[in-house]
Design a protein around this motif. Structure first.
Motif, PDB file in Angstrom:
ATOM      1  N   LEU A  54     135.808  28.386-119.998  1.00  0.00           N
ATOM      2  CA  LEU A  54     136.936  28.915-119.236  1.00  0.00           C
ATOM      3  C   LEU A  54     138.213  28.108-119.440  1.00  0.00           C
ATOM      4  O   LEU A  54     139.230  28.362-118.794  1.00  0.00           O
ATOM      5  CB  LEU A  54     136.579  28.956-117.741  1.00  0.00           C
ATOM      6  CG  LEU A  54     135.434  29.893-117.368  1.00  0.00           C
ATOM      7  CD1 LEU A  54     135.001  29.655-115.921  1.00  0.00           C
ATOM      8  CD2 LEU A  54     135.838  31.346-117.582  1.00  0.00           C
ATOM      9  N   ASP A  55     138.156  27.133-120.345  1.00  0.00           N
ATOM     10  CA  ASP A  55     139.300  26.276-120.708  1.00  0.00           C
ATOM     11  C   ASP A  55     139.775  25.335-119.599  1.00  0.00           C
ATOM     12  O   ASP A  55     140.883  24.821-119.671  1.00  0.00           O
ATOM     13  CB  ASP A  55     140.487  27.110-121.221  1.00  0.00           C
ATOM     14  CG  ASP A  55     140.160  27.808-122.527  1.00  0.00           C
ATOM     15  OD1 ASP A  55     139.396  27.232-123.332  1.00  0.00           O
ATOM     16  OD2 ASP A  55     140.666  28.927-122.740  1.00  0.00           O
ATOM     17  N   TYR A  56     138.938  25.099-118.598  1.00  0.00           N
ATOM     18  CA  TYR A  56     139.288  24.096-117.593  1.00  0.00           C
ATOM     19  C   TYR A  56     138.995  22.694-118.112  1.00  0.00           C
ATOM     20  O   TYR A  56     139.555  21.719-117.629  1.00  0.00           O
ATOM     21  CB  TYR A  56     138.541  24.334-116.277  1.00  0.00           C
ATOM     22  CG  TYR A  56     139.030  25.564-115.570  1.00  0.00           C
ATOM     23  CD1 TYR A  56     140.264  25.567-114.931  1.00  0.00           C
ATOM     24  CD2 TYR A  56     138.276  26.730-115.546  1.00  0.00           C
ATOM     25  CE1 TYR A  56     140.733  26.701-114.301  1.00  0.00           C
ATOM     26  CE2 TYR A  56     138.738  27.869-114.904  1.00  0.00           C
ATOM     27  CZ  TYR A  56     139.961  27.840-114.291  1.00  0.00           C
ATOM     28  OH  TYR A  56     140.435  28.970-113.664  1.00  0.00           O
ATOM     29  N   LEU A  57     138.104  22.616-119.096  1.00  0.00           N
ATOM     30  CA  LEU A  57     137.759  21.345-119.722  1.00  0.00           C
ATOM     31  C   LEU A  57     137.848  21.476-121.232  1.00  0.00           C
ATOM     32  O   LEU A  57     137.561  22.540-121.789  1.00  0.00           O
ATOM     33  CB  LEU A  57     136.320  20.924-119.377  1.00  0.00           C
ATOM     34  CG  LEU A  57     135.998  20.560-117.942  1.00  0.00           C
ATOM     35  CD1 LEU A  57     134.498  20.289-117.809  1.00  0.00           C
ATOM     36  CD2 LEU A  57     136.795  19.351-117.484  1.00  0.00           C
ATOM     37  N   HIS A  58     138.212  20.372-121.883  1.00  0.00           N
ATOM     38  CA  HIS A  58     138.054  20.240-123.324  1.00  0.00           C
ATOM     39  C   HIS A  58     136.789  19.420-123.498  1.00  0.00           C
ATOM     40  O   HIS A  58     136.634  18.367-122.874  1.00  0.00           O
ATOM     41  CB  HIS A  58     139.224  19.486-123.959  1.00  0.00           C
ATOM     42  CG  HIS A  58     140.463  20.293-124.100  1.00  0.00           C
ATOM     43  ND1 HIS A  58     140.544  21.406-124.888  1.00  0.00           N
ATOM     44  CD2 HIS A  58     141.685  20.137-123.541  1.00  0.00           C
ATOM     45  CE1 HIS A  58     141.760  21.908-124.811  1.00  0.00           C
ATOM     46  NE2 HIS A  58     142.472  21.157-123.992  1.00  0.00           N
ATOM     47  N   THR A  59     135.889  19.918-124.312  1.00  0.00           N
ATOM     48  CA  THR A  59     134.637  19.196-124.527  1.00  0.00           C
ATOM     49  C   THR A  59     134.538  18.788-125.990  1.00  0.00           C
ATOM     50  O   THR A  59     134.946  19.537-126.884  1.00  0.00           O
ATOM     51  CB  THR A  59     133.423  20.067-124.153  1.00  0.00           C
ATOM     52  OG1 THR A  59     133.416  21.257-124.951  1.00  0.00           O
ATOM     53  CG2 THR A  59     133.454  20.451-122.682  1.00  0.00           C
ATOM     54  N   THR A  60     134.007  17.595-126.193  1.00  0.00           N
ATOM     55  CA  THR A  60     133.768  17.087-127.537  1.00  0.00           C
ATOM     56  C   THR A  60     132.303  16.708-127.612  1.00  0.00           C
ATOM     57  O   THR A  60     131.822  15.936-126.774  1.00  0.00           O
ATOM     58  CB  THR A  60     134.644  15.845-127.818  1.00  0.00           C
ATOM     59  OG1 THR A  60     136.002  16.170-127.528  1.00  0.00           O
ATOM     60  CG2 THR A  60     134.512  15.401-129.253  1.00  0.00           C
ATOM     61  N   ARG A  61     131.600  17.245-128.588  1.00  0.00           N
ATOM     62  CA  ARG A  61     130.167  16.981-128.728  1.00  0.00           C
ATOM     63  C   ARG A  61     129.919  15.798-129.645  1.00  0.00           C
ATOM     64  O   ARG A  61     130.782  15.389-130.400  1.00  0.00           O
ATOM     65  CB  ARG A  61     129.477  18.222-129.284  1.00  0.00           C
ATOM     66  CG  ARG A  61     129.596  19.400-128.330  1.00  0.00           C
ATOM     67  CD  ARG A  61     128.930  20.604-128.885  1.00  0.00           C
ATOM     68  NE  ARG A  61     127.500  20.353-128.994  1.00  0.00           N
ATOM     69  CZ  ARG A  61     126.577  21.257-129.162  1.00  0.00           C
ATOM     70  NH1 ARG A  61     126.926  22.502-129.250  1.00  0.00           N
ATOM     71  NH2 ARG A  61     125.319  20.955-129.255  1.00  0.00           N
ATOM     72  N   GLY A  62     128.711  15.293-129.545  1.00  0.00           N
ATOM     73  CA  GLY A  62     128.277  14.246-130.456  1.00  0.00           C
ATOM     74  C   GLY A  62     128.646  12.844-129.987  1.00  0.00           C
ATOM     75  O   GLY A  62     129.129  12.630-128.883  1.00  0.00           O
ATOM     76  N   ARG A  63     128.408  11.907-130.899  1.00  0.00           N
ATOM     77  CA  ARG A  63     128.688  10.507-130.605  1.00  0.00           C
ATOM     78  C   ARG A  63     130.180  10.338-130.280  1.00  0.00           C
ATOM     79  O   ARG A  63     131.040  10.822-130.999  1.00  0.00           O
ATOM     80  CB  ARG A  63     128.313   9.653-131.797  1.00  0.00           C
ATOM     81  CG  ARG A  63     128.452   8.194-131.515  1.00  0.00           C
ATOM     82  CD  ARG A  63     128.007   7.362-132.695  1.00  0.00           C
ATOM     83  NE  ARG A  63     127.579   6.092-132.167  1.00  0.00           N
ATOM     84  CZ  ARG A  63     126.496   5.469-132.511  1.00  0.00           C
ATOM     85  NH1 ARG A  63     125.718   5.972-133.435  1.00  0.00           N
ATOM     86  NH2 ARG A  63     126.185   4.322-131.977  1.00  0.00           N
ATOM     87  N   GLY A  64     130.456   9.648-129.187  1.00  0.00           N
ATOM     88  CA  GLY A  64     131.829   9.474-128.766  1.00  0.00           C
ATOM     89  C   GLY A  64     132.406  10.696-128.094  1.00  0.00           C
ATOM     90  O   GLY A  64     133.599  10.760-127.813  1.00  0.00           O
ATOM     91  N   GLY A  65     131.559  11.681-127.809  1.00  0.00           N
ATOM     92  CA  GLY A  65     132.018  12.909-127.177  1.00  0.00           C
ATOM     93  C   GLY A  65     132.206  12.742-125.683  1.00  0.00           C
ATOM     94  O   GLY A  65     131.957  11.683-125.113  1.00  0.00           O
ATOM     95  N   GLY A  66     132.657  13.796-125.065  1.00  0.00           N
ATOM     96  CA  GLY A  66     132.863  13.777-123.631  1.00  0.00           C
ATOM     97  C   GLY A  66     133.717  14.941-123.191  1.00  0.00           C
ATOM     98  O   GLY A  66     133.848  15.933-123.901  1.00  0.00           O
ATOM     99  N   ILE A  67     134.290  14.788-122.022  1.00  0.00           N
ATOM    100  CA  ILE A  67     135.120  15.845-121.449  1.00  0.00           C
ATOM    101  C   ILE A  67     136.445  15.277-120.973  1.00  0.00           C
ATOM    102  O   ILE A  67     136.560  14.090-120.672  1.00  0.00           O
ATOM    103  CB  ILE A  67     134.418  16.545-120.267  1.00  0.00           C
ATOM    104  CG1 ILE A  67     134.195  15.546-119.121  1.00  0.00           C
ATOM    105  CG2 ILE A  67     133.118  17.183-120.699  1.00  0.00           C
ATOM    106  CD1 ILE A  67     133.878  16.195-117.799  1.00  0.00           C
ATOM    107  N   ARG A  68     137.427  16.160-120.916  1.00  0.00           N
ATOM    108  CA  ARG A  68     138.696  15.852-120.281  1.00  0.00           C
ATOM    109  C   ARG A  68     139.292  17.180-119.818  1.00  0.00           C
ATOM    110  O   ARG A  68     138.863  18.254-120.263  1.00  0.00           O
ATOM    111  CB  ARG A  68     139.638  15.083-121.194  1.00  0.00           C
ATOM    112  CG  ARG A  68     140.141  15.789-122.404  1.00  0.00           C
ATOM    113  CD  ARG A  68     140.996  14.842-123.264  1.00  0.00           C
ATOM    114  NE  ARG A  68     141.739  15.482-124.283  1.00  0.00           N
ATOM    115  CZ  ARG A  68     141.266  16.179-125.310  1.00  0.00           C
ATOM    116  NH1 ARG A  68     139.989  16.376-125.414  1.00  0.00           N
ATOM    117  NH2 ARG A  68     142.055  16.705-126.205  1.00  0.00           N
ATOM    118  N   LEU A  69     140.243  17.093-118.913  1.00  0.00           N
ATOM    119  CA  LEU A  69     140.845  18.322-118.397  1.00  0.00           C
ATOM    120  C   LEU A  69     141.437  19.159-119.518  1.00  0.00           C
ATOM    121  O   LEU A  69     142.066  18.631-120.426  1.00  0.00           O
ATOM    122  CB  LEU A  69     141.945  18.002-117.390  1.00  0.00           C
ATOM    123  CG  LEU A  69     141.534  17.661-115.974  1.00  0.00           C
ATOM    124  CD1 LEU A  69     142.763  17.458-115.102  1.00  0.00           C
ATOM    125  CD2 LEU A  69     140.629  18.708-115.367  1.00  0.00           C
TER     126      LEU A  69
END
Length: 146
Positions: A51-66
């Motif tokens: 829904l584009d409320y979060l940017h997600t990054t997968r894998g090593r060093g991944g995570g979330i941000r608004l």
């Protein structure tokens, strides 16, 4: 009225992401901060990402941000996209799910509808940024370094 666990977790994820913005945070960090299973959070984060409320990054060093500025996200919109419905009583359901014989003559439905609208109107007036205006206290409560 009771919000689902999914909505509760969605709000918590967004609060954490907003308090830590613009940093990226890991799901493990998020799960540890709230004492919630990482597996439960994965589904929540996936939906908020779609829904584009979060940017997600997968894998090593991944995570979330608004994914959007906290000032543009209202609490009402999060509740609306994460709650399955607001049927306060059986009479709010379509005819096939409504067996109450009072529905055609009952005034309770109107009162409950008005209460639901007031609830959502209040949430519409509150942004995620307002919820984390006390950022330092939020992070301290979650025992998160700033």
């Amino acid at each position: 009225m009771h919000l689902s666990t999914f909505t509760d977790y969605a709000l918590r994820v967004l609060i954490y992401a907003a308090a830590r913005a613009p940093e990226q945070v890991s799901l493990t960090e998020l799960a540890d901060a709230y004492g919630i299973s990482r597996n439960h959070l994965i589904q929540v984060v996936r939906k908020l990402g779609h829904l584009d409320y979060l940017h997600t990054t997968r894998g090593r060093g991944g995570g979330i941000r608004l994914g959007k500025p906290a000032e543009t996200i209202t609490i009402a919109e999060i509740v609306k996209v994460t709650e399955p419905g607001f049927e306060m009583a059986e009479c709010f359901k379509k005819q096939d799910g409504n067996r109450c014989r009072l529905t055609p003559v009952c005034s309770l439905k109107g009162v409950l509808a008005e209460a639901t609208h007031a609830f959502l109107d209040t949430l519409e007036k509150t942004t995620l940024a307002e919820i984390v205006a006390n950022r330092q206290e939020v992070l301290a409560a979650l025992q998160t370094p700033t």
